[in-house]
Design a protein around this motif. Structure first.
Motif, PDB file in Angstrom:
ATOM      1  N   CYS A 102       0.841  -1.194   0.000  1.00  0.00           N
ATOM      2  CA  CYS A 102       0.000   0.000   0.000  1.00  0.00           C
ATOM      3  C   CYS A 102       0.881   1.250   0.000  1.00  0.00           C
ATOM      4  CB  CYS A 102      -0.901  -0.029   1.224  1.00  0.00           C
ATOM      5  SG  CYS A 102      -1.864   1.475   1.426  1.00  0.00           S
ATOM      6  N   THR A 103       0.563   2.186  -0.867  1.00  0.00           N
ATOM      7  CA  THR A 103       1.360   3.411  -0.935  1.00  0.00           C
ATOM      8  C   THR A 103       1.023   4.371   0.209  1.00  0.00           C
ATOM      9  OG1 THR A 103      -0.252   4.384  -2.446  1.00  0.00           O
ATOM     10  CG2 THR A 103       1.669   3.291  -3.425  1.00  0.00           C
ATOM     11  N   THR A 104      -0.134   4.183   0.855  1.00  0.00           N
ATOM     12  CA  THR A 104      -0.513   5.051   1.970  1.00  0.00           C
ATOM     13  C   THR A 104       0.214   4.660   3.248  1.00  0.00           C
ATOM     14  OG1 THR A 104      -2.686   5.374   0.989  1.00  0.00           O
ATOM     15  CG2 THR A 104      -2.448   5.939   3.316  1.00  0.00           C
ATOM     16  N   CYS A 105       0.200   3.364   3.557  1.00  0.00           N
ATOM     17  CA  CYS A 105       0.837   2.937   4.814  1.00  0.00           C
ATOM     18  C   CYS A 105       2.122   2.141   4.555  1.00  0.00           C
ATOM     19  CB  CYS A 105      -0.143   2.156   5.685  1.00  0.00           C
ATOM     20  SG  CYS A 105      -0.927   0.761   4.890  1.00  0.00           S
ATOM     21  N   ASN A 106       2.561   2.063   3.316  1.00  0.00           N
ATOM     22  CA  ASN A 106       3.815   1.407   2.949  1.00  0.00           C
ATOM     23  C   ASN A 106       3.963   0.004   3.525  1.00  0.00           C
ATOM     24  OD1 ASN A 106       4.790   3.584   1.386  1.00  0.00           O
ATOM     25  ND2 ASN A 106       5.373   4.646   3.251  1.00  0.00           N
ATOM     26  N   GLY A 107       2.860  -0.697   3.636  1.00  0.00           N
ATOM     27  CA  GLY A 107       2.903  -2.068   4.142  1.00  0.00           C
ATOM     28  C   GLY A 107       3.001  -2.173   5.646  1.00  0.00           C
ATOM     29  N   SER A 108       3.012  -1.043   6.341  1.00  0.00           N
ATOM     30  CA  SER A 108       3.091  -1.051   7.808  1.00  0.00           C
ATOM     31  C   SER A 108       1.678  -1.090   8.394  1.00  0.00           C
ATOM     32  CB  SER A 108       3.836   0.189   8.304  1.00  0.00           C
ATOM     33  OG  SER A 108       5.141   0.208   7.798  1.00  0.00           O
ATOM     34  N   TYR A 109       0.974  -2.171   8.094  1.00  0.00           N
ATOM     35  CA  TYR A 109      -0.438  -2.269   8.453  1.00  0.00           C
ATOM     36  C   TYR A 109      -0.658  -2.233   9.961  1.00  0.00           C
ATOM     37  CZ  TYR A 109      -0.371  -3.936   3.659  1.00  0.00           C
ATOM     38  OH  TYR A 109      -0.151  -4.050   2.325  1.00  0.00           O
ATOM     39  N   MET A 110       0.167  -2.930  10.702  1.00  0.00           N
ATOM     40  CA  MET A 110      -0.015  -2.965  12.156  1.00  0.00           C
ATOM     41  C   MET A 110       0.235  -1.583  12.771  1.00  0.00           C
ATOM     42  SD  MET A 110      -1.267  -5.833  12.864  1.00  0.00           S
ATOM     43  CE  MET A 110      -1.254  -5.809  14.635  1.00  0.00           C
ATOM     44  N   VAL A 111       1.197  -0.851  12.253  1.00  0.00           N
ATOM     45  CA  VAL A 111       1.455   0.503  12.739  1.00  0.00           C
ATOM     46  C   VAL A 111       0.247   1.393  12.431  1.00  0.00           C
ATOM     47  CG1 VAL A 111       2.889   2.569  12.438  1.00  0.00           C
ATOM     48  CG2 VAL A 111       3.963   0.307  12.593  1.00  0.00           C
ATOM     49  N   ALA A 112      -0.288   1.270  11.214  1.00  0.00           N
ATOM     50  CA  ALA A 112      -1.466   2.055  10.838  1.00  0.00           C
ATOM     51  C   ALA A 112      -2.652   1.704  11.732  1.00  0.00           C
ATOM     52  CB  ALA A 112      -1.807   1.820   9.371  1.00  0.00           C
ATOM     53  N   LEU A 113      -2.841   0.416  12.026  1.00  0.00           N
ATOM     54  CA  LEU A 113      -3.925  -0.004  12.911  1.00  0.00           C
ATOM     55  C   LEU A 113      -3.712   0.540  14.328  1.00  0.00           C
ATOM     56  CD1 LEU A 113      -6.502  -1.562  13.506  1.00  0.00           C
ATOM     57  CD2 LEU A 113      -5.093  -3.619  13.797  1.00  0.00           C
ATOM     58  N   GLU A 114      -2.491   0.451  14.826  1.00  0.00           N
ATOM     59  CA  GLU A 114      -2.192   0.981  16.165  1.00  0.00           C
ATOM     60  C   GLU A 114      -2.486   2.482  16.228  1.00  0.00           C
ATOM     61  OE1 GLU A 114       1.885  -0.129  16.752  1.00  0.00           O
ATOM     62  OE2 GLU A 114       1.372  -2.209  17.217  1.00  0.00           O
ATOM     63  N   ASN A 115      -2.167   3.214  15.162  1.00  0.00           N
ATOM     64  CA  ASN A 115      -2.438   4.649  15.123  1.00  0.00           C
ATOM     65  C   ASN A 115      -3.945   4.926  15.149  1.00  0.00           C
ATOM     66  OD1 ASN A 115       0.280   5.284  15.096  1.00  0.00           O
ATOM     67  ND2 ASN A 115       0.377   5.447  12.870  1.00  0.00           N
ATOM     68  N   LEU A 116      -4.708   4.124  14.425  1.00  0.00           N
ATOM     69  CA  LEU A 116      -6.164   4.280  14.442  1.00  0.00           C
ATOM     70  C   LEU A 116      -6.732   3.992  15.827  1.00  0.00           C
ATOM     71  CD1 LEU A 116      -7.511   2.771  11.100  1.00  0.00           C
ATOM     72  CD2 LEU A 116      -7.836   5.094  11.965  1.00  0.00           C
ATOM     73  N   VAL A 117      -6.270   2.921  16.439  1.00  0.00           N
ATOM     74  CA  VAL A 117      -6.732   2.583  17.790  1.00  0.00           C
ATOM     75  C   VAL A 117      -6.416   3.743  18.739  1.00  0.00           C
ATOM     76  CG1 VAL A 117      -6.314   1.072  19.771  1.00  0.00           C
ATOM     77  CG2 VAL A 117      -6.678   0.080  17.488  1.00  0.00           C
ATOM     78  N   ALA A 118      -5.208   4.276  18.655  1.00  0.00           N
ATOM     79  CA  ALA A 118      -4.814   5.392  19.527  1.00  0.00           C
ATOM     80  C   ALA A 118      -5.697   6.622  19.293  1.00  0.00           C
ATOM     81  CB  ALA A 118      -3.344   5.743  19.309  1.00  0.00           C
ATOM     82  N   GLU A 119      -6.108   6.832  18.053  1.00  0.00           N
ATOM     83  CA  GLU A 119      -6.944   7.982  17.711  1.00  0.00           C
ATOM     84  C   GLU A 119      -8.333   7.908  18.361  1.00  0.00           C
ATOM     85  OE1 GLU A 119      -8.885   9.957  13.662  1.00  0.00           O
ATOM     86  OE2 GLU A 119      -7.130   8.665  13.490  1.00  0.00           O
ATOM     87  N   TYR A 120      -8.872   6.698  18.508  1.00  0.00           N
ATOM     88  CA  TYR A 120     -10.261   6.543  18.953  1.00  0.00           C
ATOM     89  C   TYR A 120     -10.444   5.964  20.356  1.00  0.00           C
ATOM     90  CZ  TYR A 120     -11.653   7.584  14.179  1.00  0.00           C
ATOM     91  OH  TYR A 120     -11.842   8.205  12.975  1.00  0.00           O
ATOM     92  N   VAL A 121      -9.452   5.309  20.909  1.00  0.00           N
ATOM     93  CA  VAL A 121      -9.640   4.503  22.122  1.00  0.00           C
ATOM     94  C   VAL A 121     -10.095   5.317  23.334  1.00  0.00           C
ATOM     95  CG1 VAL A 121      -7.234   4.549  22.940  1.00  0.00           C
ATOM     96  CG2 VAL A 121      -8.709   2.573  23.430  1.00  0.00           C
ATOM     97  N   ASP A 122      -9.673   6.546  23.470  1.00  0.00           N
ATOM     98  CA  ASP A 122     -10.025   7.322  24.663  1.00  0.00           C
ATOM     99  C   ASP A 122     -11.435   7.918  24.605  1.00  0.00           C
ATOM    100  OD1 ASP A 122      -7.590   6.818  25.888  1.00  0.00           O
ATOM    101  OD2 ASP A 122      -6.644   8.577  24.993  1.00  0.00           O
ATOM    102  N   SER A 123     -11.971   8.098  23.408  1.00  0.00           N
ATOM    103  CA  SER A 123     -13.255   8.789  23.271  1.00  0.00           C
ATOM    104  C   SER A 123     -14.429   7.885  22.952  1.00  0.00           C
ATOM    105  CB  SER A 123     -13.144   9.852  22.171  1.00  0.00           C
ATOM    106  OG  SER A 123     -12.117  10.763  22.489  1.00  0.00           O
ATOM    107  N   TYR A 124     -14.155   6.648  22.571  1.00  0.00           N
ATOM    108  CA  TYR A 124     -15.219   5.759  22.107  1.00  0.00           C
ATOM    109  C   TYR A 124     -15.040   4.364  22.695  1.00  0.00           C
ATOM    110  CZ  TYR A 124     -15.746   9.332  18.503  1.00  0.00           C
ATOM    111  OH  TYR A 124     -15.926  10.522  17.847  1.00  0.00           O
ATOM    112  N   GLU A 125     -16.135   3.634  22.745  1.00  0.00           N
ATOM    113  CA  GLU A 125     -16.046   2.191  22.959  1.00  0.00           C
ATOM    114  C   GLU A 125     -15.533   1.648  21.629  1.00  0.00           C
ATOM    115  OE1 GLU A 125     -19.171  -1.326  24.002  1.00  0.00           O
ATOM    116  OE2 GLU A 125     -19.531   0.644  24.871  1.00  0.00           O
ATOM    117  N   LEU A 126     -14.467   0.896  21.637  1.00  0.00           N
ATOM    118  CA  LEU A 126     -13.755   0.570  20.404  1.00  0.00           C
ATOM    119  C   LEU A 126     -13.671  -0.935  20.173  1.00  0.00           C
ATOM    120  CD1 LEU A 126     -11.941   1.699  18.075  1.00  0.00           C
ATOM    121  CD2 LEU A 126     -10.014   1.414  19.629  1.00  0.00           C
ATOM    122  N   TYR A 127     -13.924  -1.329  18.920  1.00  0.00           N
ATOM    123  CA  TYR A 127     -13.797  -2.731  18.501  1.00  0.00           C
ATOM    124  C   TYR A 127     -13.042  -2.780  17.183  1.00  0.00           C
ATOM    125  CZ  TYR A 127     -17.446  -3.444  21.950  1.00  0.00           C
ATOM    126  OH  TYR A 127     -18.158  -3.467  23.116  1.00  0.00           O
TER     127      TYR A 127
END
Length: 143
Positions: A102-127
């Motif tokens: 992927c040209t957006t996350c350069n194959g660093s899928y787990m890093v991209a997922l961790e960043n998304l989790v960090a973005e939402y975890v404090d404000s929402y119930e997250l799954y």
């Protein structure tokens, strides 16, 4: 068949941009096709579809569609009688070692997922759900 199912999330749908996803009576469909197609592939790859039961569409929103790998959905707590809004991160991660990067996350899928989790975890119930390919790839995508 889906009597009590509010959300249906499918990964690896393999639909092309011009393909119509299957219609399920009583559901709104949100189709997220993959923008990548390997030159040697005989079909599309990746892709996700989200079906939302008509009765809950008012409490549902697509927040983000990030590259071909992540869809972020919001389920409004007030609509469902929940104290907090719910964020659902739907993931499709290409197999490790794939020829596709992927040209957006350069194959660093787990890093991209961790960043998304960090973005939402404090404000929402997250799954988090989806196809993460268990990071077990041992064979070439296209021999």
């Amino acid at each position: 068949m889906f009597v009590n199912t509010d959300l249906i999330i499918l990964s690896e749908t393999w639909l092309e941009k011009h393909d119509q996803p299957p219609i399920i009576s009583g559901y709104q469909v949100y189709n997220f096709t993959s923008s990548f197609r390997h030159p040697k592939a005989f079909r599309a790859c990746g892709g996700q579809i989200v079906y939302v039961r008509d009765q809950i569409v008012g409490g549902f929103k697509v927040l983000q569609n990030i590259c071909d790998h992540f869809i972020v959905l919001l389920l409004k707590g007030s609509f469902f009688g929940n104290a907090r809004d719910i964020v659902l991160i739907c993931s499709y991660m290409a197999p490790e070692g794939t020829t596709y990067v992927c040209t957006t996350c350069n194959g660093s899928y787990m890093v991209a997922l961790e960043n998304l989790v960090a973005e939402y975890v404090d404000s929402y119930e997250l799954y988090v759900c989806g196809d993460m390919n268990a990071r077990t790839a041992s064979k070439s995508d296209y021999p």
